[in-house]
Design a protein around this motif. Structure first.
Motif, PDB file in Angstrom:
ATOM      1  N   GLN A 128     -12.975  63.482  18.481  1.00 26.83           N
ATOM      2  CA  GLN A 128     -11.902  64.262  19.082  1.00 26.83           C
ATOM      3  C   GLN A 128     -11.205  65.336  17.960  1.00 26.83           C
ATOM      4  O   GLN A 128     -11.077  66.505  18.170  1.00 26.83           O
ATOM      5  CB  GLN A 128     -10.887  63.606  19.866  1.00 26.83           C
ATOM      6  CG  GLN A 128     -11.401  62.800  21.000  1.00 26.83           C
ATOM      7  CD  GLN A 128     -11.683  63.390  22.229  1.00 26.83           C
ATOM      8  OE1 GLN A 128     -11.390  64.662  22.285  1.00 26.83           O
ATOM      9  NE2 GLN A 128     -12.640  62.896  23.161  1.00 26.83           N
ATOM     10  N   VAL A 129     -11.107  64.440  16.859  1.00 25.93           N
ATOM     11  CA  VAL A 129     -10.260  65.308  15.717  1.00 25.93           C
ATOM     12  C   VAL A 129     -11.342  66.531  15.292  1.00 25.93           C
ATOM     13  O   VAL A 129     -10.990  67.502  14.730  1.00 25.93           O
ATOM     14  CB  VAL A 129      -9.983  64.329  14.444  1.00 25.93           C
ATOM     15  CG1 VAL A 129      -9.230  65.240  13.646  1.00 25.93           C
ATOM     16  CG2 VAL A 129      -9.188  63.194  15.318  1.00 25.93           C
ATOM     17  N   GLU A 130     -12.766  65.992  14.941  1.00 24.91           N
ATOM     18  CA  GLU A 130     -13.623  66.970  14.658  1.00 24.91           C
ATOM     19  C   GLU A 130     -13.873  68.131  15.478  1.00 24.91           C
ATOM     20  O   GLU A 130     -14.004  69.129  14.933  1.00 24.91           O
ATOM     21  CB  GLU A 130     -15.331  66.039  14.378  1.00 24.91           C
ATOM     22  CG  GLU A 130     -15.263  65.054  13.479  1.00 24.91           C
ATOM     23  CD  GLU A 130     -15.041  65.656  11.981  1.00 24.91           C
ATOM     24  OE1 GLU A 130     -15.391  66.694  11.778  1.00 24.91           O
ATOM     25  OE2 GLU A 130     -14.513  64.699  11.097  1.00 24.91           O
ATOM     26  N   ARG A 131     -13.689  67.869  16.821  1.00 26.07           N
ATOM     27  CA  ARG A 131     -13.691  68.935  17.814  1.00 26.07           C
ATOM     28  C   ARG A 131     -12.451  69.815  17.545  1.00 26.07           C
ATOM     29  O   ARG A 131     -12.582  71.058  17.624  1.00 26.07           O
ATOM     30  CB  ARG A 131     -13.623  68.274  19.191  1.00 26.07           C
ATOM     31  CG  ARG A 131     -13.419  69.542  20.094  1.00 26.07           C
ATOM     32  CD  ARG A 131     -13.420  68.938  21.642  1.00 26.07           C
ATOM     33  NE  ARG A 131     -13.547  70.201  22.618  1.00 26.07           N
ATOM     34  CZ  ARG A 131     -13.720  69.681  23.997  1.00 26.07           C
ATOM     35  NH1 ARG A 131     -13.783  68.414  24.455  1.00 26.07           N
ATOM     36  NH2 ARG A 131     -13.664  70.531  24.658  1.00 26.07           N
ATOM     37  N   SER A 162     -12.886  73.914  16.512  1.00 29.10           N
ATOM     38  CA  SER A 162     -12.267  74.919  17.358  1.00 29.10           C
ATOM     39  C   SER A 162     -10.935  75.691  16.386  1.00 29.10           C
ATOM     40  O   SER A 162     -11.075  76.938  16.461  1.00 29.10           O
ATOM     41  CB  SER A 162     -11.404  74.241  18.514  1.00 29.10           C
ATOM     42  OG  SER A 162     -10.435  75.107  19.001  1.00 29.10           O
ATOM     43  N   MET A 163     -10.481  74.871  15.504  1.00 31.56           N
ATOM     44  CA  MET A 163      -9.354  75.695  14.705  1.00 31.56           C
ATOM     45  C   MET A 163     -10.260  76.684  13.413  1.00 31.56           C
ATOM     46  O   MET A 163      -9.585  77.548  13.475  1.00 31.56           O
ATOM     47  CB  MET A 163      -8.380  74.661  14.097  1.00 31.56           C
ATOM     48  CG  MET A 163      -7.688  74.035  15.041  1.00 31.56           C
ATOM     49  SD  MET A 163      -6.394  72.623  14.122  1.00 31.56           S
ATOM     50  CE  MET A 163      -5.476  73.638  13.254  1.00 31.56           C
ATOM     51  N   LYS A 164     -11.294  75.951  13.005  1.00 41.09           N
ATOM     52  CA  LYS A 164     -11.924  76.653  11.999  1.00 41.09           C
ATOM     53  C   LYS A 164     -13.028  77.755  12.418  1.00 41.09           C
ATOM     54  O   LYS A 164     -12.907  78.943  11.825  1.00 41.09           O
ATOM     55  CB  LYS A 164     -12.717  75.984  11.155  1.00 41.09           C
ATOM     56  CG  LYS A 164     -11.603  74.971  10.551  1.00 41.09           C
ATOM     57  CD  LYS A 164     -11.958  73.863   9.567  1.00 41.09           C
ATOM     58  CE  LYS A 164     -12.741  74.020   8.573  1.00 41.09           C
ATOM     59  NZ  LYS A 164     -13.501  73.002   7.754  1.00 41.09           N
ATOM     60  N   THR A 165     -13.774  77.687  13.410  1.00 42.03           N
ATOM     61  CA  THR A 165     -14.856  78.432  13.594  1.00 42.03           C
ATOM     62  C   THR A 165     -14.953  78.883  15.096  1.00 42.03           C
ATOM     63  O   THR A 165     -14.985  79.923  15.342  1.00 42.03           O
ATOM     64  CB  THR A 165     -16.320  77.682  13.336  1.00 42.03           C
ATOM     65  OG1 THR A 165     -16.086  76.569  14.365  1.00 42.03           O
ATOM     66  CG2 THR A 165     -16.395  77.365  11.989  1.00 42.03           C
ATOM     67  N   VAL A 166     -14.735  78.091  16.065  1.00 45.49           N
ATOM     68  CA  VAL A 166     -15.079  78.660  17.531  1.00 45.49           C
ATOM     69  C   VAL A 166     -14.068  79.618  17.943  1.00 45.49           C
ATOM     70  O   VAL A 166     -14.237  80.651  18.446  1.00 45.49           O
ATOM     71  CB  VAL A 166     -15.189  77.219  18.259  1.00 45.49           C
ATOM     72  CG1 VAL A 166     -15.495  77.924  19.877  1.00 45.49           C
ATOM     73  CG2 VAL A 166     -16.439  76.559  17.656  1.00 45.49           C
ATOM     74  N   ASP A 167     -12.781  79.228  18.142  1.00 41.88           N
ATOM     75  CA  ASP A 167     -11.669  79.690  18.745  1.00 41.88           C
ATOM     76  C   ASP A 167     -10.613  80.422  17.887  1.00 41.88           C
ATOM     77  O   ASP A 167     -10.313  81.624  18.109  1.00 41.88           O
ATOM     78  CB  ASP A 167     -10.958  78.810  19.906  1.00 41.88           C
ATOM     79  CG  ASP A 167     -12.057  78.329  20.774  1.00 41.88           C
ATOM     80  OD1 ASP A 167     -12.905  79.108  21.357  1.00 41.88           O
ATOM     81  OD2 ASP A 167     -12.163  77.235  21.073  1.00 41.88           O
ATOM     82  N   VAL A 205      -1.960  74.241  22.586  1.00 41.61           N
ATOM     83  CA  VAL A 205      -2.179  74.817  23.941  1.00 41.61           C
ATOM     84  C   VAL A 205      -3.594  74.881  24.503  1.00 41.61           C
ATOM     85  O   VAL A 205      -3.770  74.662  25.645  1.00 41.61           O
ATOM     86  CB  VAL A 205      -1.518  76.386  23.731  1.00 41.61           C
ATOM     87  CG1 VAL A 205      -1.735  77.090  24.865  1.00 41.61           C
ATOM     88  CG2 VAL A 205      -0.113  76.273  23.491  1.00 41.61           C
ATOM     89  N   GLU A 206      -4.697  75.287  23.748  1.00 41.71           N
ATOM     90  CA  GLU A 206      -5.822  75.405  24.013  1.00 41.71           C
ATOM     91  C   GLU A 206      -6.306  74.019  24.662  1.00 41.71           C
ATOM     92  O   GLU A 206      -7.208  73.870  25.635  1.00 41.71           O
ATOM     93  CB  GLU A 206      -6.701  75.677  22.798  1.00 41.71           C
ATOM     94  CG  GLU A 206      -8.248  75.823  23.201  1.00 41.71           C
ATOM     95  CD  GLU A 206      -8.973  76.138  21.977  1.00 41.71           C
ATOM     96  OE1 GLU A 206     -10.084  75.427  22.010  1.00 41.71           O
ATOM     97  OE2 GLU A 206      -8.980  77.008  21.410  1.00 41.71           O
ATOM     98  N   TRP A 207      -5.879  72.843  23.980  1.00 40.04           N
ATOM     99  CA  TRP A 207      -6.332  71.556  24.297  1.00 40.04           C
ATOM    100  C   TRP A 207      -5.834  71.243  25.956  1.00 40.04           C
ATOM    101  O   TRP A 207      -6.619  70.910  26.806  1.00 40.04           O
ATOM    102  CB  TRP A 207      -5.582  70.532  23.656  1.00 40.04           C
ATOM    103  CG  TRP A 207      -6.067  68.928  23.937  1.00 40.04           C
ATOM    104  CD1 TRP A 207      -7.375  68.425  23.574  1.00 40.04           C
ATOM    105  CD2 TRP A 207      -5.410  67.955  24.893  1.00 40.04           C
ATOM    106  NE1 TRP A 207      -7.278  67.132  24.108  1.00 40.04           N
ATOM    107  CE2 TRP A 207      -6.278  66.883  24.693  1.00 40.04           C
ATOM    108  CE3 TRP A 207      -4.298  68.131  25.527  1.00 40.04           C
ATOM    109  CZ2 TRP A 207      -5.961  65.835  25.507  1.00 40.04           C
ATOM    110  CZ3 TRP A 207      -3.971  67.155  26.481  1.00 40.04           C
ATOM    111  CH2 TRP A 207      -4.722  65.804  26.261  1.00 40.04           C
ATOM    112  N   HIS A 208      -4.590  71.855  26.208  1.00 43.71           N
ATOM    113  CA  HIS A 208      -4.124  71.499  27.869  1.00 43.71           C
ATOM    114  C   HIS A 208      -4.875  72.670  28.602  1.00 43.71           C
ATOM    115  O   HIS A 208      -5.032  72.200  29.732  1.00 43.71           O
ATOM    116  CB  HIS A 208      -2.510  71.986  27.858  1.00 43.71           C
ATOM    117  CG  HIS A 208      -1.750  70.590  27.176  1.00 43.71           C
ATOM    118  ND1 HIS A 208      -1.597  70.355  25.755  1.00 43.71           N
ATOM    119  CD2 HIS A 208      -1.265  69.693  27.839  1.00 43.71           C
ATOM    120  CE1 HIS A 208      -0.813  69.467  25.601  1.00 43.71           C
ATOM    121  NE2 HIS A 208      -0.546  69.094  26.931  1.00 43.71           N
TER     122      HIS A 208
END
Length: 579
Positions: free
Chosen positions: A434-437, A441-446, A473-476
């Protein structure tokens, strides 16, 4: 009089002007004119007149649209930021600063970019979405945006305390991992050359560690200098949990690089913390020498063996075997060994040819070194280099010893089995994904935390914290919109119910059906979060006025599509009332 449409078999319907009246106590009607050849707009004007309305020359005479901005994605992200409580965490700030900080977080989810790009997108004359209008920002100087970022950096400890009270507590699992990213420029005090997880070895780095709850919800982040080793950050996180968050006992989950034996003895055990981590390969080899090799037949249907060892008094060891992982590692090793042998054989042949023979120990060594470095197989070969020859052989005993560990990993924990069973211990360790996800998300995807353009140390820290809040916010947002995304909605439940926690949890039938049909059960298209936000953005925010009072602006949002209606229903948001 009234207008009636009369079906006409296979021909276009007849449009008739008719009159109704009473005759002898009965209602009768008669046709006054056939309007079928009239322009449809003229017919509608006449229809309005007959009903007592006022017909105008065109719709522009009633209302004109002055500006239309993408709005649906703004309403979704801003609405979930308010629902998850983030907006309330900013309440101590003055109203203008609070609105700017909220705009920074929402804009990071919508259109990640530099602060100057964000400032331009929030200006009324150059806005690319409705966020500035919804928050009532108006025109402002870029310095105010940087001042809001500075306020966020000062408020970070208080906000993290509030998040910890909401998502953490004594005795719960805490996930922790570290990553790095590069910094533009050479003037940031935190930027140092170190191990780059992004392959950017030529650029200075910063390192930041992320604390998450057991379900992967981010709670706190801390930035370190780029040359800081992973285990060296652990003590700072322990102090944060105990002193800032007031947690005296948590179960610390970290990988084998983050929580080595030395840190357990120096940091975790003196602090009275519990831990779940994994042994390194040399420690596993020592354990095999003590307890004998573990054959696949020794593992039960759970894929694990629980044991203890005198090397780790008062602790539990859980040996896990993943057959799929074992097969994949064996395949990869075989391919790397074969590729290395092909290139080493070419070098050996070059030293034996008659023309342009490769000679010289230095020259031969350089070519061999490039091959060994490329495939990282030096440990599996004996190399003999002379001035005129080169030979190599496999270290088969070492290869077999490494193959014996394929698919095996050993977890180490001091948590009693009454609190966490062996299966729960394995699932807790695997939840580090979950931390890797979050990092992905923070570094590449979003959210694109990298590259970092700030030079001031405090602003670098505030920027990383801003990205963490955006991921919060994105997680929620992802949790609420799962039925419309490719995500497996029942994954967590089925993971907890599996008999073999070591093997990957297969996707549910519902998730496979969504992936196969690209449709939900109610026939709506399935999206990624990024494309769903793009779809929501087609719901527009229209600023209109009338000739009667041009100064009075009327805001009208377009009617949602079925997909948009479903998304806003899942979020519990009315896009027309997002202000």
């Amino acid at each position: 009089m009234y207008i009636e449409t009369v079906p006409n078999r296979n021909s276009p319907p007849a449009i008739l002007l008719r009159e109704g009246y009473r005759e002898g106590g009965k209602v009768v009607k008669r046709t006054i004119a056939n309007l079928s050849h009239w322009d449809p707009q003229l017919i509608e004007h006449l229809r309005i007149l007959l009903k007592g309305g006022v017909a105008v020359e065109s719709a522009r005479a009633l209302m004109s649209i002055e500006r239309s901005l993408p709005h649906g994605h703004v309403a979704a992200v801003l609405g979930i930021a308010r629902r998850c409580g983030l907006a309330k965490l900013l309440d101590p700030a003055p109203a203008p600063v609070r609105s700017l900080v909220l705009a920074l977080v929402v804009a990071r989810v919508l259109e990640p970019g530099s602060k100057l790009a964000t400032w331009r997108n929030l200006q009324p004359e150059s806005a690319t979405h409705s966020l500035s209008q919804v928050l009532g920002l108006g025109a402002f100087e870029a310095e105010r945006l940087y001042a809001a970022l500075d306020w966020l950096g000062v408020a970070q400890p208080r906000i993290e305390r509030s998040l910890a009270r909401q998502h953490l507590g004594n005795g719960v699992l805490v996930l922790y991992d570290l990553t790095s990213t590069w910094v533009t420029g050479r003037h940031c005090a935190l930027a140092h050359y170190g191990y780059s997880r992004d392959g950017k070895r030529d650029d200075p780095q910063i390192v930041f560690g992320l604390l998450c709850s057991a379900d992967g919800c981010p709670v706190a982040v801390e930035v370190f200098a780029g040359n800081t080793a992973d285990p060296a950050t652990l003590a700072a996180q322990i102090d944060k949990l105990k002193e800032r968050f007031g947690l005296s006992q948590v179960v610390w989950v970290g990988d084998r690089g983050m929580v080595p034996c030395a840190r357990i003895e120096q940091v975790l055990r003196p602090a009275g913390m519990s831990w779940i981590t994994a042994l390194r390969s040399p420690q596993i080899a020592e354990l095999i020498e003590d307890r004998g090799p573990w054959q696949p037949s020794l593992f039960d249907e759970h894929g694990l063996i629980a044991l203890d060892s005198a090397r780790y008094p008062g602790e539990r060891l859980v040996v896990c075997r993943n057959p799929a992982l074992a097969e994949e590692r064996a395949r990869k090793r075989a391919e790397l060994l074969a590729a290395t042998e092909v290139e080493l054989a070419a070098i050996a042949q070059a030293t034996a040819r008659t023309r342009n023979r490769l000679h010289g120990q230095d020259k031969i060594g350089l070519r061999v070194g490039r091959v060994i470095e490329r495939y990282r197989m030096a440990k599996h070969f004996d190399l003999e280099i002379t001035e005129t020859s080169f030979t190599f052989t496999r270290k088969q005993a070492q290869i077999d010893a490494e193959a014996a560990l394929d698919g095996l990993y050993v977890l180490r924990t001091n948590v009693p089995s009454e609190q966490f069973s062996d299966a729960q211990t394995v699932l807790a360790y695997k939840s580090l994904a979950q931390v890797e996800r979050a990092f992905r998300s923070m570094k590449t995807v979003d959210l694109h935390v990298r590259p970092i353009y700030h030079f001031n140390e405090s602003r670098v820290r505030a920027h990383v914290f801003l990205c963490m809040l955006a991921y919060y916010v994105e997680w929620h947002l992802r949790e609420a919109l799962k039925p419309l995304l490719h995500d497996d909605e029942d994954l967590a439940t089925r993971r907890d119910q599996r008999t073999n926690p070591v093997m990957p949890t297969p996707r549910s039938e519902g998730a496979n059906a969504k992936a196969a049909r690209h449709r939900t059960d109610d026939a709506l298209p399935v999206h990624s979060l990024h494309t769903l936000l793009q779809d929501l953005a087609t719901l527009t925010y229209n600023i209109t006025s009338t000739p009667v009072n041009p100064q009075a602006k009327i805001v009208i949002t377009t009617r949602p599509t079925p997909l948009q209606s479903k998304a806003f229903a899942l979020l519990g948001i009315d896009p027309a009332c997002s202000q």
